[in-house]
Design a protein around this motif. Structure first.
Motif, PDB file in Angstrom:
ATOM      1  N   ALA A 450       0.835  -1.211   0.000  1.00 11.16           N
ATOM      2  CA  ALA A 450       0.000   0.000   0.000  1.00 11.16           C
ATOM      3  C   ALA A 450       0.867   1.257   0.000  1.00 11.16           C
ATOM      4  O   ALA A 450       0.546   2.241  -0.691  1.00 11.16           O
ATOM      5  CB  ALA A 450      -0.921  -0.019   1.220  1.00 11.16           C
ATOM      6  N   ALA A 451       1.961   1.238   0.744  1.00 15.53           N
ATOM      7  CA  ALA A 451       2.842   2.408   0.816  1.00 15.53           C
ATOM      8  C   ALA A 451       3.502   2.685  -0.531  1.00 15.53           C
ATOM      9  O   ALA A 451       3.610   3.840  -0.965  1.00 15.53           O
ATOM     10  CB  ALA A 451       3.900   2.200   1.895  1.00 15.53           C
ATOM     11  N   ILE A 452       3.957   1.643  -1.218  1.00 12.15           N
ATOM     12  CA  ILE A 452       4.604   1.832  -2.531  1.00 12.15           C
ATOM     13  C   ILE A 452       3.583   2.317  -3.554  1.00 12.15           C
ATOM     14  O   ILE A 452       3.855   3.214  -4.356  1.00 12.15           O
ATOM     15  CB  ILE A 452       5.278   0.531  -2.980  1.00 12.15           C
ATOM     16  N   ASN A 453       2.380   1.722  -3.527  1.00 13.67           N
ATOM     17  CA  ASN A 453       1.350   2.142  -4.474  1.00 13.67           C
ATOM     18  C   ASN A 453       0.918   3.589  -4.236  1.00 13.67           C
ATOM     19  O   ASN A 453       0.514   4.291  -5.169  1.00 13.67           O
ATOM     20  CB  ASN A 453       0.131   1.221  -4.367  1.00 13.67           C
ATOM     21  N   ALA A 454       1.008   4.059  -2.993  1.00 18.52           N
ATOM     22  CA  ALA A 454       0.624   5.440  -2.691  1.00 18.52           C
ATOM     23  C   ALA A 454       1.627   6.434  -3.244  1.00 18.52           C
ATOM     24  O   ALA A 454       1.263   7.562  -3.599  1.00 18.52           O
ATOM     25  CB  ALA A 454       0.482   5.611  -1.174  1.00 18.52           C
ATOM     26  N   ARG A 455       2.889   6.044  -3.347  1.00 17.62           N
ATOM     27  CA  ARG A 455       3.935   6.981  -3.794  1.00 17.62           C
ATOM     28  C   ARG A 455       4.271   6.821  -5.272  1.00 17.62           C
ATOM     29  O   ARG A 455       4.753   7.773  -5.899  1.00 17.62           O
ATOM     30  CB  ARG A 455       5.197   6.773  -2.972  1.00 17.62           C
ATOM     31  N   PHE A 456       4.051   5.635  -5.812  1.00 17.37           N
ATOM     32  CA  PHE A 456       4.476   5.369  -7.186  1.00 17.37           C
ATOM     33  C   PHE A 456       3.305   4.907  -8.040  1.00 17.37           C
ATOM     34  O   PHE A 456       2.172   4.822  -7.577  1.00 17.37           O
ATOM     35  CB  PHE A 456       5.607   4.329  -7.190  1.00 17.37           C
ATOM     36  N   GLU A 457       3.611   4.606  -9.281  1.00 14.25           N
ATOM     37  CA  GLU A 457       2.567   4.303 -10.251  1.00 14.25           C
ATOM     38  C   GLU A 457       1.903   2.958 -10.020  1.00 14.25           C
ATOM     39  O   GLU A 457       0.771   2.743 -10.443  1.00 14.25           O
ATOM     40  CB  GLU A 457       3.158   4.352 -11.668  1.00 14.25           C
ATOM     41  N   GLY A 458       2.577   2.043  -9.375  1.00 11.52           N
ATOM     42  CA  GLY A 458       1.992   0.737  -9.109  1.00 11.52           C
ATOM     43  C   GLY A 458       3.056  -0.339  -8.978  1.00 11.52           C
ATOM     44  O   GLY A 458       4.105  -0.279  -9.632  1.00 11.52           O
ATOM     45  N   VAL A 459       2.765  -1.305  -8.133  1.00  7.00           N
ATOM     46  CA  VAL A 459       3.728  -2.370  -7.863  1.00  7.00           C
ATOM     47  C   VAL A 459       3.681  -3.454  -8.925  1.00  7.00           C
ATOM     48  O   VAL A 459       4.712  -3.935  -9.400  1.00  7.00           O
ATOM     49  CB  VAL A 459       3.452  -2.988  -6.466  1.00  7.00           C
ATOM     50  N   ASP A 460       2.477  -3.864  -9.316  1.00  2.00           N
ATOM     51  CA  ASP A 460       2.310  -5.011 -10.220  1.00  2.00           C
ATOM     52  C   ASP A 460       2.245  -4.558 -11.672  1.00  2.00           C
ATOM     53  O   ASP A 460       1.672  -3.501 -11.977  1.00  2.00           O
ATOM     54  CB  ASP A 460       1.041  -5.776  -9.836  1.00  2.00           C
ATOM     55  N   ARG A 461       2.786  -5.376 -12.563  1.00  5.44           N
ATOM     56  CA  ARG A 461       2.959  -4.944 -13.950  1.00  5.44           C
ATOM     57  C   ARG A 461       2.372  -5.929 -14.947  1.00  5.44           C
ATOM     58  O   ARG A 461       2.301  -7.124 -14.707  1.00  5.44           O
ATOM     59  CB  ARG A 461       4.451  -4.746 -14.261  1.00  5.44           C
ATOM     60  N   MET A 462       1.961  -5.365 -16.056  1.00  3.66           N
ATOM     61  CA  MET A 462       1.544  -6.138 -17.224  1.00  3.66           C
ATOM     62  C   MET A 462       2.215  -5.526 -18.437  1.00  3.66           C
ATOM     63  O   MET A 462       2.310  -4.299 -18.543  1.00  3.66           O
ATOM     64  CB  MET A 462       0.020  -6.082 -17.410  1.00  3.66           C
ATOM     65  N   PHE A 463       2.710  -6.362 -19.345  1.00  2.00           N
ATOM     66  CA  PHE A 463       3.210  -5.803 -20.603  1.00  2.00           C
ATOM     67  C   PHE A 463       2.380  -6.342 -21.767  1.00  2.00           C
ATOM     68  O   PHE A 463       1.970  -7.496 -21.785  1.00  2.00           O
ATOM     69  CB  PHE A 463       4.710  -6.060 -20.809  1.00  2.00           C
ATOM     70  N   VAL A 464       2.093  -5.441 -22.693  1.00  3.30           N
ATOM     71  CA  VAL A 464       1.380  -5.772 -23.926  1.00  3.30           C
ATOM     72  C   VAL A 464       2.345  -5.511 -25.073  1.00  3.30           C
ATOM     73  O   VAL A 464       2.967  -4.448 -25.138  1.00  3.30           O
ATOM     74  CB  VAL A 464       0.109  -4.909 -24.079  1.00  3.30           C
ATOM     75  N   VAL A 465       2.473  -6.465 -25.967  1.00  2.69           N
ATOM     76  CA  VAL A 465       3.499  -6.412 -27.004  1.00  2.69           C
ATOM     77  C   VAL A 465       2.879  -6.056 -28.348  1.00  2.69           C
ATOM     78  O   VAL A 465       1.844  -6.599 -28.739  1.00  2.69           O
ATOM     79  CB  VAL A 465       4.242  -7.769 -27.114  1.00  2.69           C
ATOM     80  N   LEU A 466       3.531  -5.133 -29.045  1.00  2.00           N
ATOM     81  CA  LEU A 466       3.164  -4.796 -30.423  1.00  2.00           C
ATOM     82  C   LEU A 466       4.329  -5.194 -31.314  1.00  2.00           C
ATOM     83  O   LEU A 466       5.467  -4.755 -31.087  1.00  2.00           O
ATOM     84  CB  LEU A 466       2.888  -3.293 -30.553  1.00  2.00           C
ATOM     85  N   GLY A 467       4.068  -6.011 -32.338  1.00  2.00           N
ATOM     86  CA  GLY A 467       5.174  -6.380 -33.210  1.00  2.00           C
ATOM     87  C   GLY A 467       4.865  -7.523 -34.138  1.00  2.00           C
ATOM     88  O   GLY A 467       3.732  -8.017 -34.224  1.00  2.00           O
ATOM     89  N   ASP A 468       5.896  -7.954 -34.809  1.00  3.74           N
ATOM     90  CA  ASP A 468       5.818  -9.056 -35.768  1.00  3.74           C
ATOM     91  C   ASP A 468       7.231  -9.595 -35.935  1.00  3.74           C
ATOM     92  O   ASP A 468       8.137  -8.858 -36.367  1.00  3.74           O
ATOM     93  CB  ASP A 468       5.259  -8.560 -37.101  1.00  3.74           C
ATOM     94  N   ASP A 469       7.456 -10.855 -35.598  1.00  8.75           N
ATOM     95  CA  ASP A 469       8.796 -11.436 -35.659  1.00  8.75           C
ATOM     96  C   ASP A 469       9.402 -11.360 -37.050  1.00  8.75           C
ATOM     97  O   ASP A 469      10.627 -11.312 -37.210  1.00  8.75           O
ATOM     98  CB  ASP A 469       8.754 -12.902 -35.204  1.00  8.75           C
ATOM     99  N   SER A 470       8.568 -11.348 -38.046  1.00  8.96           N
ATOM    100  CA  SER A 470       9.072 -11.340 -39.423  1.00  8.96           C
ATOM    101  C   SER A 470       9.353  -9.939 -39.956  1.00  8.96           C
ATOM    102  O   SER A 470       9.761  -9.793 -41.103  1.00  8.96           O
ATOM    103  CB  SER A 470       8.051 -12.033 -40.349  1.00  8.96           C
ATOM    104  N   ARG A 471       9.152  -8.915 -39.145  1.00  9.42           N
ATOM    105  CA  ARG A 471       9.335  -7.537 -39.603  1.00  9.42           C
ATOM    106  C   ARG A 471      10.325  -6.799 -38.709  1.00  9.42           C
ATOM    107  O   ARG A 471       9.929  -6.047 -37.809  1.00  9.42           O
ATOM    108  CB  ARG A 471       7.995  -6.788 -39.606  1.00  9.42           C
ATOM    109  N   PRO A 472      11.627  -6.985 -38.893  1.00  9.16           N
ATOM    110  CA  PRO A 472      12.615  -6.208 -38.128  1.00  9.16           C
ATOM    111  C   PRO A 472      12.395  -4.706 -38.346  1.00  9.16           C
ATOM    112  O   PRO A 472      11.951  -4.274 -39.424  1.00  9.16           O
ATOM    113  CB  PRO A 472      13.958  -6.675 -38.705  1.00  9.16           C
ATOM    114  N   ASP A 473      12.721  -3.954 -37.316  1.00  9.59           N
ATOM    115  CA  ASP A 473      12.595  -2.490 -37.334  1.00  9.59           C
ATOM    116  C   ASP A 473      11.149  -2.003 -37.384  1.00  9.59           C
ATOM    117  O   ASP A 473      10.893  -0.811 -37.620  1.00  9.59           O
ATOM    118  CB  ASP A 473      13.371  -1.872 -38.502  1.00  9.59           C
TER     119      ASP A 473
END
Length: 791
Positions: A450-473
């Motif tokens: 609770a203390a960390i969440n009160a001072r910062f953006e959040g303790v727990d994380r999720m990442f969502v990926v945008l991309g395509d393995d066949s398309r470098p860059d």
């Protein structure tokens, strides 16, 4: 067949007891060597889309075993040599912690947090505070200014009031040992913790480390519950056999189950001790029923050398069917959980089914066999007789069941079930409250979270990926960058999402730096060529690993990392729904979005599995129970009749979970599944004794009276003993264990009430043919007495 089994077991009692005890000694060696640990990978439904995304990208964008450490000062700010020295010491020390991912250690003292600058000499990217601390006041002031002008640090890693800073570290899922990481991280923090700075630490390795930390206390509670059980059995049953044989049944079943699971390579999860206690209570219950029936038969037989053998054979023969049906029902209902694609639940199912199945040997067979050896069965161990008090309750059950009050009982039960069922529709899937439901709100871990969440953006994380393995860059392209930027602004509108980060947040820093820090240019370029140039400049001054938080080595896939302030099921479902809404409304010409990694992504997958399968699992468990009863009693009416106490106990239990804010998650699902079988065990004994009395010519009234005063006594004894024993779990430092102990007590209470009041009333009203046979119709015409003499 049952008579032949009973006759064989008692006639060959020495061989039967010898074989069982010999196998127990052999399996005890394996039971003592079973592993007690939590394996993170077992919690993941590997075939789920989110988990596959997590597994593919976790080494790049961060896994779900991240630990967050916050250094917090009460006065001034963190820009003090003493404070930053602690940050640096812990950051460097984390490299030595077991299973640490050394490329995922991030803090002010790490090489990952950098500032991009542009001058006439060119563009440079340099760490904020690496490898050394600021040497003087001017250097400290410059560090402070660098943090304030860097939105990737000011907010995410240094609090807005400058009084706290974070260190984040990730661990390798396949290698992490929660107990070892817990102790090593706490030991590292202890080296720098002199009280001048408040240090808080959270993360799943720490959470499950606390679970292991409380294991000695859990063992003490198990022993205390065992002591209460033995004392109450001794007081109520007044015989040493009433204490020793149920205890032996529980011990033998535990040894067999743990030994067999050790041979199968299955480890023991600390949190499932509640399930183990629940199953052990069934062993005690079955054994007490047999001891109680043995005592009833002893009172009817004259003293003699064969008295114990005869009484033991009768007890075994008469209780074999309800005992076996109870064991099979428990095992079958628990086996339904194995349909879940979550390995932890599958392994727990094997452990539970094996454990429940061993009750056949430890309670149903071993208890009457050992009873047959008793030489003086008529004596009592002490003069205190509490049974008359319990008989008053049974007398009340008889009066209620055989008078018009039975209609009131059935009507009120129906009303309660319907009301509880409607209320249970609000049962939460996933965690129902902020913080971890495993620990109490005032626990240090939840306070730190609770203390960390009160001072910062959040303790727990999720990442969502945008991309395509066949398309470098691909991530360098304008469409991908603009999509990430739009997605972040959209998802951050959800209050529980404290913030987000992606490569689209880094490029505006480069853009602004190229224009002497002008904040007007703190944004992405307005063209693909400009953004491509910014990305190339950033890449030219970056070292290997600098960009790994945001994109892979080929820039084919980029991640948007979301920070969550809580992990409640509703928060996660809302976020996933909003992500899917954005993807559907913002189609891409190149690349695609992949949901979802990190701890929140994994929890989203687990919650979706539970949400989609829970109703089906409960329905299937009820169907399995109905089919078993139909087969055993060769009547579909039996299947429907025995579903009544199950529905009552489960609806009330789910209503209690809803009221107390206990979510249906990976830890509570096994308890709920086993509770379906638990809700019907007592009813088996009552109904079968009524059937037995009817078969020998008793009237329906006499049959119900006898069943309640015989099998009912076993029900009320075991229920009262086990309810009090399970309530001891409320003293646990683990909230999960305390609430599950209370849940078990409610289950036992409702099951006992259903067996003593609802089932006899229902049997007397419905007169099912599988109990009454052809006599049921004739019995219905018998004039009902207006008063009843208690047995």
């Amino acid at each position: 067949m049952i008579e032949r089994i009973a006759e064989f077991c008692i006639r060959r009692r020495a061989w039967v007891a010898g074989v069982i005890l010999s196998l127990t000694l052999i399996l005890s060696w394996f039971a003592l060597h079973i592993e007690v640990r939590t394996v993170f990978e077992d919690m993941l439904p590997s075939r789920h889309e989110y988990v596959q995304t997590h597994e593919k990208f976790k080494d790049t964008f961060g896994g779900s075993n991240m630990v967050t450490i916050m250094f917090e000062v009460e006065e001034g700010d963190i820009f003090q040599t003493a404070v930053l020295d602690k940050v640096r010491t812990v950051t460097l020390g984390l490299r030595e912690v077991s299973a640490v991912n050394q490329y995922q250690i991030t803090s002010l003292a790490s090489k990952k947090l950098k500032e991009v600058r542009a001058s006439t000499a060119g563009i440079e990217s340099r760490p904020l505070m690496w490898p050394d601390l600021p040497v003087d006041a001017e250097a400290m002031a410059e560090l402070k200014r660098s943090v304030l002008r860097n939105p990737m640090v000011y907010g995410p890693y240094v609090s807005k009031d400058l009084q706290a800073t974070l260190v984040t570290v990730d661990f390798i899922d396949q290698q992490v040992d929660y107990s070892k990481v817990f102790h090593e991280v706490r030991a590292l923090i202890a080296k720098v913790d002199d009280g001048s700075v408040k240090i808080r630490v959270v993360g799943d390795p720490i959470l499950y480390g606390w679970v292991n930390h409380y294991l000695p206390e859990t063992i003490q509670l198990v022993l205390a519950a065992l002591a209460v059980t033995l004392v109450m059995l001794f007081v109520l049953l007044r015989t040493w056999r009433g204490v020793s044989l149920p205890l032996l049944a529980g011990v033998v079943s535990a040894i067999w189950a743990l030994g067999i699971c050790r041979l199968l390579g299955i480890h023991f999860e600390p949190l499932v001790i509640v399930v183990a206690m629940l199953i052990t209570s069934r062993a005690v219950s079955h054994s007490v029923q047999i001891v109680n029936r043995f005592d009833d038969e002893i009172e009817l037989l004259p003293p003699g050398s064969d008295t114990s053998r005869i009484a033991a054979r009768v007890a075994l023969a008469d209780l074999f069917r309800p005992g076996m049906l109870g064991v099979i029902a428990d095992a079958a209902c628990m086996a339904v959980v194995a349909l879940s694609p979550i390995p932890m639940l599958q392994k727990l199912t094997v452990l539970s089914v094996v454990w429940v199945s061993t009750l056949t040997v430890s309670a149903v067979i071993l208890t009457p066999v050992l009873l047959s050896f008793i030489r003086k069965p008529h004596g009592m161990a002490h003069p205190i007789n509490c049974l008359p008090v319990l008989r008053k309750v049974l007398d009340l059950a008889v009066v209620v069941s055989l008078s018009r009050a039975r209609y009131a009982v059935l009507g009120v039960s129906l009303l309660v079930v319907v009301s509880a069922g409607l209320y249970s529709l609000n049962l939460k899937i996933g965690d129902a409250n902020p913080g971890s439901p495993i620990l109490w709100p005032e626990a240090q871990y939840n306070q730190d979270s609770a203390a960390i969440n009160a001072r910062f953006e959040g303790v727990d994380r999720m990442f969502v990926v945008l991309g395509d393995d066949s398309r470098p860059d691909l991530i360098k392209g304008n469409e991908a960058l603009q999509a990430m930027n739009s997605f972040q602004r959209f998802i951050e509108a959800q209050p529980e999402v404290g913030g987000s980060a992606s490569i689209a947040d880094v490029l505006p820093q480069v853009n602004s730096s190229l224009r002497e820090g002008n904040p007007r240019y703190l944004e992405l370029g307005d063209s693909g060529s400009l953004n491509g140039s910014l990305m190339a400049m950033l890449d030219s001054v970056s070292e290997p690993g600098d960009i790994s938080r945001f994109a892979d080595d080929h820039y084919a896939n980029g991640a948007v990392t979301l920070m969550f302030r809580d992990r409640q099921g509703e928060t996660i479902r809302t976020a996933v729904a909003r992500i899917k809404e954005f993807i559907a409304s913002h189609p891409l010409s190149e690349g695609q979005w992949h949901l979802a990694g990190g701890l929140i992504g994994v929890m989203a997958a687990v919650n979706e599995i539970i949400l989609s399968s829970q109703i089906e699992a409960i329905a299937l468990a009820l169907l399995v129970l109905a089919v078993l009863c139909t087969i055993v009693y060769r009547s579909t009416t039996a299947g429907m009749l025995f579903m009544v106490p199950v529905i009552i106990s489960n609806m009330l239990t789910f209503a209690f979970m809803t009221w107390k804010g206990i979510g249906m998650n990976i830890n509570t699902v096994p308890v709920a599944a086993l509770g379906i079988g638990l809700g019907v065990d007592y009813a088996f004994y009552i109904a079968d004794r009524v059937k037995e009395e009817i078969a020998i010519g008793s009237s329906p009234e006499h049959a119900i009276r006898q069943a309640l005063h015989s099998s009912g006594m076993g029900v009320i004894v075991t229920a009262s003993v086990l309810i009090l024993a399970t309530l001891l779990w409320w003293a646990s430092s683990l909230r999960f264990q305390a609430e599950m102990g209370l849940l078990m007590a409610i289950w036992l209470s409702v099951s006992a009430f259903s067996a003593l009041f609802v089932m006899p009333s229902l049997i007397y009203v419905c007169r099912p043919r599988f109990i009454f046979g052809e006599r049921g119709q004739a019995a219905a015409t018998i004039t009902q007495p207006t008063s009843f003499q208690p047995a």
